[in-house]
Scaffold this active site. Structure first.
Site, PDB file in Angstrom:
ATOM      1  CG  HIS A 316      -2.502 -11.332  -1.171  1.00  0.00           C
ATOM      2  ND1 HIS A 316      -3.803 -11.154  -0.832  1.00  0.00           N
ATOM      3  CD2 HIS A 316      -2.257 -10.478  -2.184  1.00  0.00           C
ATOM      4  CE1 HIS A 316      -4.352 -10.260  -1.622  1.00  0.00           C
ATOM      5  NE2 HIS A 316      -3.437  -9.817  -2.452  1.00  0.00           N
ATOM      6  CG  ASP A 373       3.075  -6.354  -6.345  1.00  0.00           C
ATOM      7  OD1 ASP A 373       2.249  -6.458  -5.424  1.00  0.00           O
ATOM      8  OD2 ASP A 373       2.962  -5.521  -7.268  1.00  0.00           O
TER       9      ASP A 373
HETATM   10  C1  SDX Z   1      -0.690  -6.148  -3.345  1.00  0.00           C
HETATM   11  O1  SDX Z   1      -4.951  -6.554  -0.969  1.00  0.00           O
HETATM   12  C2  SDX Z   1      -4.718  -6.784  -2.218  1.00  0.00           C
HETATM   13  O2  SDX Z   1      -5.501  -7.377  -2.940  1.00  0.00           O
HETATM   14  C3  SDX Z   1      -3.425  -6.207  -2.722  1.00  0.00           C
HETATM   15  C4  SDX Z   1      -3.026  -6.575  -4.137  1.00  0.00           C
HETATM   16  C5  SDX Z   1      -3.966  -5.990  -5.157  1.00  0.00           C
HETATM   17  O3  SDX Z   1      -4.094  -6.553  -6.255  1.00  0.00           O
HETATM   18  O4  SDX Z   1      -4.500  -4.880  -4.893  1.00  0.00           O
HETATM   19  O5  SDX Z   1      -3.021  -7.993  -4.292  1.00  0.00           O
HETATM   20  C6  SDX Z   1      -1.648  -6.031  -4.484  1.00  0.00           C
HETATM   21  O6  SDX Z   1      -0.561  -5.238  -2.581  1.00  0.00           O
HETATM   22  C7  SDX Z   1       0.043  -7.439  -3.151  1.00  0.00           C
HETATM   23  C8  SDX Z   1       0.944  -7.458  -1.868  1.00  0.00           C
HETATM   24  C9  SDX Z   1       2.240  -6.711  -2.214  1.00  0.00           C
HETATM   25  N1  SDX Z   1       3.065  -6.535  -0.972  1.00  0.00           N
HETATM   26  C10 SDX Z   1       4.171  -7.240  -0.796  1.00  0.00           C
HETATM   27  O7  SDX Z   1       4.580  -8.129  -1.548  1.00  0.00           O
HETATM   28  C11 SDX Z   1       4.948  -6.841   0.461  1.00  0.00           C
HETATM   29  C12 SDX Z   1       5.422  -8.098   1.199  1.00  0.00           C
HETATM   30  N2  SDX Z   1       4.266  -8.781   1.785  1.00  0.00           N
HETATM   31  C13 SDX Z   1       3.896  -8.435   3.103  1.00  0.00           C
HETATM   32  O8  SDX Z   1       4.318  -7.249   3.647  1.00  0.00           O
HETATM   33  C14 SDX Z   1       2.558  -8.983   3.566  1.00  0.00           C
HETATM   34  O9  SDX Z   1       2.504 -10.299   3.181  1.00  0.00           O
HETATM   35  C15 SDX Z   1       1.293  -8.248   3.131  1.00  0.00           C
HETATM   36  C16 SDX Z   1       1.370  -6.799   3.437  1.00  0.00           C
HETATM   37  C17 SDX Z   1       1.063  -8.446   1.686  1.00  0.00           C
HETATM   38  C18 SDX Z   1       0.125  -8.871   3.889  1.00  0.00           C
HETATM   39  O10 SDX Z   1       0.332  -8.565   5.220  1.00  0.00           O
HETATM   40  P1  SDX Z   1      -0.647  -9.124   6.364  1.00  0.00           P
HETATM   41  O11 SDX Z   1      -1.808  -9.863   5.804  1.00  0.00           O
HETATM   42  O12 SDX Z   1      -0.928  -7.989   7.288  1.00  0.00           O
HETATM   43  O13 SDX Z   1       0.247 -10.230   7.040  1.00  0.00           O
HETATM   44  P2  SDX Z   1       1.099  -9.996   8.343  1.00  0.00           P
HETATM   45  O14 SDX Z   1       1.941  -8.774   8.179  1.00  0.00           O
HETATM   46  O15 SDX Z   1       0.156 -10.058   9.503  1.00  0.00           O
HETATM   47  O16 SDX Z   1       2.064 -11.277   8.326  1.00  0.00           O
HETATM   48  C19 SDX Z   1       1.646 -12.522   8.904  1.00  0.00           C
HETATM   49  C20 SDX Z   1       2.967 -13.270   9.220  1.00  0.00           C
HETATM   50  C21 SDX Z   1       3.956 -12.437  10.036  1.00  0.00           C
HETATM   51  O17 SDX Z   1       4.796 -13.324  10.740  1.00  0.00           O
HETATM   52  P3  SDX Z   1       4.462 -13.627  12.321  1.00  0.00           P
HETATM   53  O18 SDX Z   1       4.301 -12.263  12.996  1.00  0.00           O
HETATM   54  O19 SDX Z   1       3.177 -14.423  12.292  1.00  0.00           O
HETATM   55  O20 SDX Z   1       5.666 -14.400  12.800  1.00  0.00           O
HETATM   56  O21 SDX Z   1       3.661 -13.556   7.985  1.00  0.00           O
HETATM   57  C22 SDX Z   1       4.900 -12.876   7.970  1.00  0.00           C
HETATM   58  C23 SDX Z   1       4.792 -11.766   8.993  1.00  0.00           C
HETATM   59  O22 SDX Z   1       6.082 -11.413   9.487  1.00  0.00           O
HETATM   60  N3  SDX Z   1       5.055 -12.332   6.614  1.00  0.00           N
HETATM   61  C24 SDX Z   1       6.185 -12.330   5.937  1.00  0.00           C
HETATM   62  C25 SDX Z   1       5.879 -11.769   4.691  1.00  0.00           C
HETATM   63  N4  SDX Z   1       4.585 -11.437   4.662  1.00  0.00           N
HETATM   64  C26 SDX Z   1       4.083 -11.787   5.860  1.00  0.00           C
HETATM   65  N5  SDX Z   1       7.435 -12.746   6.269  1.00  0.00           N
HETATM   66  C27 SDX Z   1       8.394 -12.596   5.312  1.00  0.00           C
HETATM   67  N6  SDX Z   1       8.159 -12.068   4.078  1.00  0.00           N
HETATM   68  C28 SDX Z   1       6.920 -11.643   3.745  1.00  0.00           C
HETATM   69  N7  SDX Z   1       6.697 -11.123   2.541  1.00  0.00           N
END
Ligand code: SDX
Length: 438
Positions: A316, A373
């Protein structure tokens, strides 16, 4: 009176000093009611010629707001100051909707009046109902929802120019009630079943389940556990400060666009798999694990591998601790299955996935925890709601939060949202006639 004296933010006595190669700028520090600190850069460009750059807005506050407080490090979520755990324990979805939109918990008479409005507006105009005939049978319910919200506004032109809060509450009730009917009608259309009209004797959640699952001459009787699970699902999805779709409401609303248009845009933002579409992706991931026979450990390792695969339902932008909503939904899923007297293999896979990920250095280091989720799809599936309706369910829940932010901005009369950018395209060049191009 500037907005900071109007609202509840205070201005710190000290300032932030930005030292640039060719200037030194002093910027005010604004402090929120939960002691969050911000540097107000409203005058940065006029005083220095510089803008800030923050791709994805991870460090940028777009507004000040009184609606929702999140402490991502502590895993705290409050709606208008009330802890989500207390609201989940004691409140109905419509009561939380009133709280988010108006700012206060409703009195007995306010709750009764709001309920009466939701009942009064539960039907769709028959002309609007015929729009469903134009959609193909496999039309995506999110496409239908977004379309039908704007189409609904054609039947309520009086709500396109809101004048005061009573008028806004009427529009809020119409939107909340009709999106529930639109969602149920979309589902029935996709199943080739006759639509079931809302029953004015039923509560908000019971009525939705009735419209979804009753068949002619056989009324669907939702169990108290099902109603409780749906209430929790909707209430926990009701609001989450400046997430992608809510920021969209504020962006679109800032141009003066009406409430229906702003909310229809938010539905489109929510559709994305990284946002509201994640609940669908979680179920797809769990079913792939179940069907492929891949071990959970293999899936976790794949999510760490750096390819595009992510553990859906994990991570998140704000929570760097447990998403409190995920904890509540996980318990609700357990309760639902014990009441149903059956175990769900996908829930078991989800719990094993959580267990392994939470003890894995990659997830610990990046503070990746289950988000809202991760368990929500399992509950919806147990209720008999098909996967392509999951994000629509999220939208029904988020409706009060979107309306509350639109109202807050409507009253604040904020400037139109128009971010700047850093241009990195070609510098000035002259036109080349067609016959001279290579
Ligand atoms: C919702 O914003 C809100 O409040 C949203 C929400 C709401 O109520 O409205 O809470 C609802 O959208 C919840 C999130 C649902 N999405 C997912 O579950 C999709 C999977 N999660 C990710 O794609 C991600 O965690 C996000 C999109 C939720 C957040 O992305 P960020 O903050 O941009 O984080 P990032 O992409 O910069 O990741 C940071 C690091 C990366 O690794 P490095 O480049 O540092 O090596 O964490 C890793 C990412 O690769 N990472 C994950 C991961 N999420 C982040 N690695 C594996 N699995 C994951 N799910």
């Amino acid at each position: 009176m500037d907005k900071y004296s109007r609202g509840k933010a205070t201005t710190a006595s000290e300032v932030a000093t930005l030292t640039l190669p060719d200037a030194k700028v002093e910027l005010p520090i604004r402090i929120g009611t939960e002691n969050e600190r911000s540097v107000d850069i409203s005058e940065l460009r006029s005083e220095s010629g510089y803008i800030t750059l923050d791709e994805g807005y991870g460090n940028t506050g777009a507004c000040s707001s009184e609606i929702c407080f999140i402490d991502g490090e502590q895993g705290i979520l409050r709606y208008r100051g009330y802890p989500i755990e207390q609201l989940a324990e004691n409140s109905r979805f419509t009561e939380v909707a009133w709280l988010l939109i108006s700012g206060e918990l409703p009195t007995q008479s306010q709750a009764a009046d709001f309920s009466a409005l939701l009942t009064e507006y539960e039907l769709l105009h028959e002309g609007l109902r015929h729009h469903f005939e134009g959609f193909p049978p496999d039309a995506h319910p999110m496409a239908m929802l977004s379309t039908m919200i704007n189409a609904a506004s054609c039947y309520h032109p009086d709500l396109l120019e809101l004048t005061d809060d009573d008028h806004l509450m009427e529009a809020a009730a119409k939107l909340m009630s009709k999106v529930r009917t639109i969602a149920a009608f979309s589902y029935r259309k996709s199943k080739g079943q006759p639509i079931v009209y809302p029953d004015p004797a039923l509560s908000y959640c019971r009525n939705f389940l009735h419209m979804m699952f009753s068949i002619p001459y056989a009324q669907y009787e939702a169990s108290p556990t099902m109603v409780r699970a749906l209430t929790l699902f909707l209430l926990l999805h009701a609001e989450h400060e400046q997430n992608c779709s809510t920021s969209t409401v504020r962006m679109v609303g800032s141009s003066g666009a009406n409430l229906f248009a702003s909310v229809a845009a938010a539905v489109c933002a929510l559709w994305g798999p990284l946002h509201g579409g994640a609940n669908v992706e979680v179920m797809r991931m769990l079913e792939q694990i179940q069907d492929s026979g891949a071990s959970v450990r293999e899936i976790v390792d794949r999510a760490k591998s750096g390819d595009s695969f992510r553990l859906m339902g994990f991570g998140h932008r704000v929570y760097k601790n447990f998403d409190p909503r995920a904890l509540i939904l996980k318990k609700a899923a357990d309760d639902l299955f014990s009441e149903m007297g059956k175990a769900d293999p996908l829930l078991q896979i989800a719990e094993e996935l959580e267990e392994i990920a939470l003890n894995d250095e990659y997830f610990i280091e990046r503070k990746l925890y289950p988000n809202v989720d991760f368990y929500s799809g399992i509950i919806l599936r147990a209720m008999g709601i098909p996967r392509n309706m999951f994000t629509v369910m999220f939208a029904i829940g988020r409706m009060p939060g979107w309306i509350a932010h639109w109202r807050e901005q409507f009253h604040a009369a904020d400037r139109i949202h128009r971010p700047r950018q850093l241009y990195i395209g070609p510098t000035k060049r002259d036109y080349v006639p067609m016959d001279q191009r290579r």
